[in-house]
Design an enzyme around this catalytic site. Structure first.
Site, mmCIF file in Angstrom:
data_model
loop_
_atom_site.group_PDB
_atom_site.id
_atom_site.type_symbol
_atom_site.label_atom_id
_atom_site.label_comp_id
_atom_site.label_asym_id
_atom_site.label_seq_id
_atom_site.Cartn_x
_atom_site.Cartn_y
_atom_site.Cartn_z
ATOM 1 N N GLU A 158 -3.407 3.257 -7.384
ATOM 2 C CA GLU A 158 -3.773 4.300 -6.408
ATOM 3 C C GLU A 158 -2.742 5.420 -6.470
ATOM 4 O OE1 GLU A 158 -4.160 2.681 -2.323
ATOM 5 O OE2 GLU A 158 -6.244 3.131 -2.656
ATOM 6 N N HIS A 204 0.851 -1.192 0.000
ATOM 7 C CA HIS A 204 0.000 0.000 0.000
ATOM 8 C C HIS A 204 0.890 1.247 0.000
ATOM 9 C CE1 HIS A 204 -2.768 3.120 1.366
ATOM 10 N NE2 HIS A 204 -3.704 2.356 0.879
HETATM 11 O O1 G3P Z 1 -6.559 1.672 0.415
HETATM 12 C C1 G3P Z 1 -7.337 2.679 -0.160
HETATM 13 C C2 G3P Z 1 -6.898 4.025 0.302
HETATM 14 O O2 G3P Z 1 -5.518 4.230 0.146
HETATM 15 C C3 G3P Z 1 -7.654 5.142 -0.373
HETATM 16 O O3 G3P Z 1 -7.775 6.147 0.581
HETATM 17 O O4 G3P Z 1 -9.058 7.783 1.877
HETATM 18 O O5 G3P Z 1 -8.637 8.180 -0.574
HETATM 19 O O6 G3P Z 1 -10.236 6.391 0.149
HETATM 20 P P1 G3P Z 1 -9.001 7.174 0.497
#
Ligand code: G3P
Length: 219
Positions: free
Chosen positions: A140, A92
């Protein structure tokens, strides 16, 4: 439209601790029963066993590529299994690891029959880690994490290019960062992913249960 997979990462928010975390897990389980949508929760590591036995998949936020032995402070895959955990996030953005360790984690989880979700911050990383044949790769962009600006809208190209970069049909693509609404989930599916990873949009919402329900409003 096909049903999404929703991965709810509790991170280390106080809002996901103890009973508040368990209530979120029960709400996710109830929503899954109502809609048939696969929802997976990722509680905080020390609390994983508190989420066992509630008829919903529980994944870890991190795992170490180790065998049983003297590895103080690490997370042993077999111990995760003993806590009822059936998979794990790997690499992550907030807990990165070298490529070799990512590969080892995927291999160890596969041997144990556990699911691997490898997070990637770029298309290049998606290409690299998808070669390790995890069950899922999640694109991400770090700059959008926690921003409330959904990646599926802010940077659709990185999502579509990530989907195109994964040539193995057994490796499914997720996207995450800033996802908080049903329209964001719909956009993610339209861009070719099988679902989303999210955290703050639900865990830190004024009404997490209502925020969860909103995620599936488009279906
Ligand atoms: O694991 C998912 C996370 O990193 C995304 O964070 O708070 O933008 O939904 P958020």
């Amino acid at each position: 439209m096909k049903k999404p997979i929703i991965i709810l990462n509790y991170k280390t928010y106080t809002e996901s601790l103890g009973d508040k975390g368990r209530e979120l897990t029960w709400a996710a389980r109830d929503l899954m029963r109502e809609t048939g949508i696969r929802i997976i929760v990722c509680p905080q590591t020390p609390e994983l066993h508190h989420h066992k036995g509630y008829d919903i998949e529980v994944f870890a936020q991190h795992v170490d590529p180790i065998e049983p032995g003297s590895h103080t402070g690490h997370v042993l895959p077999q111990t995760l299994q003993a806590c009822g955990v059936t998979g794990s996030l790997i690499n992550h953005s907030e807990d990165r690891m070298p490529a070799e360790k990512i590969k080892q984690c995927v291999e160890i989880l596969r041997k144990l029959g556990m699911t691997s979700i490898v997070c990637a911050e770029s298309i290049e990383k998606v290409k690299e880690v998808s070669a390790f044949k995890p069950d899922f790769v999640a694109i991400e962009p770090p700059e959008l994490i926690g921003s409330g600006i959904p990646v599926s809208k802010a940077d659709p190209d990185i999502v579509t290019k990530s989907v195109e970069a994964v040539t193995d049909p057994n490796v499914k693509v997720l996207c995450g960062a800033g996802i908080s609404k049903g329209e964001d989930v719909k956009a993610a599916l339209e861009l070719g992913t099988v679902g989303v990873l999210l955290a703050s949009g639900v865990v830190k919402a004024k009404d997490p249960k209502a925020a969860l329900k909103d995620l599936v409003t488009f279906t």
